[in-house]
Design a protein around this motif. Structure first.
Motif, mmCIF file in Angstrom:
data_model
loop_
_atom_site.group_PDB
_atom_site.id
_atom_site.type_symbol
_atom_site.label_atom_id
_atom_site.label_comp_id
_atom_site.label_asym_id
_atom_site.label_seq_id
_atom_site.Cartn_x
_atom_site.Cartn_y
_atom_site.Cartn_z
ATOM 1 N N PRO A 100 0.828 -1.212 0.000
ATOM 2 C CA PRO A 100 0.000 0.000 0.000
ATOM 3 C C PRO A 100 0.860 1.259 0.000
ATOM 4 C CG PRO A 100 -0.834 -1.559 1.598
ATOM 5 C CD PRO A 100 0.492 -2.092 1.112
ATOM 6 N N ASP A 101 0.470 2.193 -0.823
ATOM 7 C CA ASP A 101 1.243 3.426 -0.973
ATOM 8 C C ASP A 101 0.378 4.602 -0.555
ATOM 9 O OD1 ASP A 101 3.057 4.973 -3.772
ATOM 10 O OD2 ASP A 101 2.712 5.603 -1.707
ATOM 11 N N ASP A 102 0.563 5.060 0.673
ATOM 12 C CA ASP A 102 -0.201 6.200 1.180
ATOM 13 C C ASP A 102 0.605 7.488 1.166
ATOM 14 O OD1 ASP A 102 -1.402 3.900 3.631
ATOM 15 O OD2 ASP A 102 -2.425 4.556 1.802
ATOM 16 N N GLU A 103 1.916 7.342 1.252
ATOM 17 C CA GLU A 103 2.773 8.525 1.398
ATOM 18 C C GLU A 103 4.093 8.378 0.664
ATOM 19 O OE1 GLU A 103 3.893 8.972 5.486
ATOM 20 O OE2 GLU A 103 3.885 6.807 5.850
ATOM 21 N N GLY A 104 4.093 7.634 -0.443
ATOM 22 C CA GLY A 104 5.328 7.429 -1.154
ATOM 23 C C GLY A 104 6.089 6.244 -0.611
ATOM 24 N N ILE A 105 7.301 6.096 -1.086
ATOM 25 C CA ILE A 105 8.119 4.946 -0.707
ATOM 26 C C ILE A 105 8.556 5.095 0.749
ATOM 27 C CG2 ILE A 105 10.258 3.711 -1.172
ATOM 28 C CD1 ILE A 105 9.998 4.696 -4.095
ATOM 29 N N VAL A 106 8.322 4.051 1.518
ATOM 30 C CA VAL A 106 8.689 4.025 2.921
ATOM 31 C C VAL A 106 9.589 2.819 3.172
ATOM 32 C CG1 VAL A 106 6.616 5.246 3.657
ATOM 33 C CG2 VAL A 106 6.595 2.742 3.504
ATOM 34 N N PRO A 107 10.263 2.765 4.333
ATOM 35 C CA PRO A 107 11.185 1.647 4.593
ATOM 36 C C PRO A 107 10.551 0.265 4.411
ATOM 37 C CG PRO A 107 11.570 3.375 6.170
ATOM 38 C CD PRO A 107 10.384 3.803 5.364
ATOM 39 N N GLY A 108 9.292 0.136 4.729
ATOM 40 C CA GLY A 108 8.642 -1.157 4.559
ATOM 41 C C GLY A 108 8.613 -1.633 3.127
ATOM 42 N N HIS A 109 8.548 -0.677 2.208
ATOM 43 C CA HIS A 109 8.560 -1.043 0.783
ATOM 44 C C HIS A 109 9.939 -1.532 0.374
ATOM 45 C CE1 HIS A 109 5.132 2.102 0.256
ATOM 46 N NE2 HIS A 109 4.624 0.899 0.431
ATOM 47 N N VAL A 110 10.953 -0.941 0.929
ATOM 48 C CA VAL A 110 12.328 -1.258 0.558
ATOM 49 C C VAL A 110 12.803 -2.545 1.220
ATOM 50 C CG1 VAL A 110 14.698 -0.446 0.805
ATOM 51 C CG2 VAL A 110 12.904 1.147 0.105
ATOM 52 N N LEU A 111 12.380 -2.739 2.476
ATOM 53 C CA LEU A 111 12.830 -3.908 3.231
ATOM 54 C C LEU A 111 11.911 -5.110 3.054
ATOM 55 C CD1 LEU A 111 13.890 -2.058 6.496
ATOM 56 C CD2 LEU A 111 15.354 -2.908 4.662
ATOM 57 N N GLY A 112 10.716 -4.875 2.548
ATOM 58 C CA GLY A 112 9.833 -5.980 2.224
ATOM 59 C C GLY A 112 8.684 -6.203 3.183
ATOM 60 N N TYR A 113 8.840 -5.752 4.436
ATOM 61 C CA TYR A 113 7.785 -6.064 5.408
ATOM 62 C C TYR A 113 6.512 -5.263 5.172
ATOM 63 C CZ TYR A 113 9.476 -1.867 7.914
ATOM 64 O OH TYR A 113 9.848 -0.590 8.256
ATOM 65 N N GLY A 114 6.615 -4.238 4.330
ATOM 66 C CA GLY A 114 5.430 -3.445 4.002
ATOM 67 C C GLY A 114 4.728 -3.901 2.743
ATOM 68 N N MET A 115 5.163 -5.011 2.198
ATOM 69 C CA MET A 115 4.570 -5.524 0.963
ATOM 70 C C MET A 115 3.524 -6.575 1.278
ATOM 71 S SD MET A 115 5.934 -3.677 -1.181
ATOM 72 C CE MET A 115 7.233 -3.127 -2.262
ATOM 73 N N ASP A 116 2.374 -6.431 0.637
ATOM 74 C CA ASP A 116 1.265 -7.354 0.874
ATOM 75 C C ASP A 116 1.251 -8.526 -0.098
ATOM 76 O OD1 ASP A 116 -1.293 -4.896 1.833
ATOM 77 O OD2 ASP A 116 0.433 -5.723 2.903
ATOM 78 N N TYR A 117 1.685 -8.278 -1.306
ATOM 79 C CA TYR A 117 1.579 -9.298 -2.346
ATOM 80 C C TYR A 117 2.944 -9.540 -2.984
ATOM 81 C CZ TYR A 117 -3.227 -7.592 -1.900
ATOM 82 O OH TYR A 117 -4.436 -7.186 -1.409
ATOM 83 N N TRP A 118 3.194 -10.798 -3.281
ATOM 84 C CA TRP A 118 4.477 -11.197 -3.869
ATOM 85 C C TRP A 118 4.268 -12.096 -5.075
ATOM 86 C CZ3 TRP A 118 9.304 -9.759 -1.921
ATOM 87 C CH2 TRP A 118 9.277 -9.056 -0.717
ATOM 88 N N GLY A 119 5.132 -11.924 -6.065
ATOM 89 C CA GLY A 119 5.138 -12.847 -7.183
ATOM 90 C C GLY A 119 5.969 -14.073 -6.854
ATOM 91 N N LYS A 120 6.040 -14.985 -7.807
ATOM 92 C CA LYS A 120 6.755 -16.237 -7.578
ATOM 93 C C LYS A 120 8.209 -16.178 -8.008
ATOM 94 C CE LYS A 120 2.619 -19.120 -7.780
ATOM 95 N NZ LYS A 120 1.936 -20.274 -8.435
#
Length: 128
Positions: A100-120
């Motif tokens: 989810p992107d509410d305020e731009g790129i945040v550490p969770g996006h970069v480190l992965g823990y902020g990502m909800d969906y993953w490809g294979k």
């Protein structure tokens, strides 16, 4: 059903190029930041690049800066990672992920823990 499907991986020689694609479906693409991650054998997963949906900003790891370019085609719900000047140490399985992107790129996006969906993942092999 939410899906992220990576494509474009393959085998190249050092110095070559590949373009990875990440096609998303089943969620509102515009509301998510999309990131690329990779995991080499025996190593931890690491963030490679990310593009924000709310502001279009981008982030690159130090190893990706100057060689990789992330871009987005919202009309196709697809994010690309153009990889140039590939090195053997770029060999890894590359994954895309959406968070989810509410305020731009945040550490969770970069480190992965902020990502909800993953490809294979898609395998990139760079030979010397």
């Amino acid at each position: 059903e939410v899906q992220l499907v990576e494509s474009g991986g393959g085998s190249v020689q050092a110095g070559g190029s590949l373009r990875l694609s990440c096609a998303g479906s089943g969620f509102t693409f515009d509301d998510y930041a999309i990131g690329w991650f990779r995991q080499a054998p025996g190593k931890e997963r690491e963030g490679v690049s990310c593009i924000g949906s709310s502001d279009g900003n981008t982030w690159y790891s130090d190893s990706a800066k100057g060689r990789f370019t992330i871009s987005s085609d919202k009309s196709k719900n697809t994010v690309y990672l153009q990889m140039n000047s590939l090195k053997p140490e770029d060999t890894a399985v590359y994954y895309c992920a959406a968070g989810p992107d509410d305020e731009g790129i945040v550490p969770g996006h970069v480190l992965g823990y902020g990502m909800d969906y993953w490809g294979k993942g898609t395998l990139v092999t760079v030979s010397s």
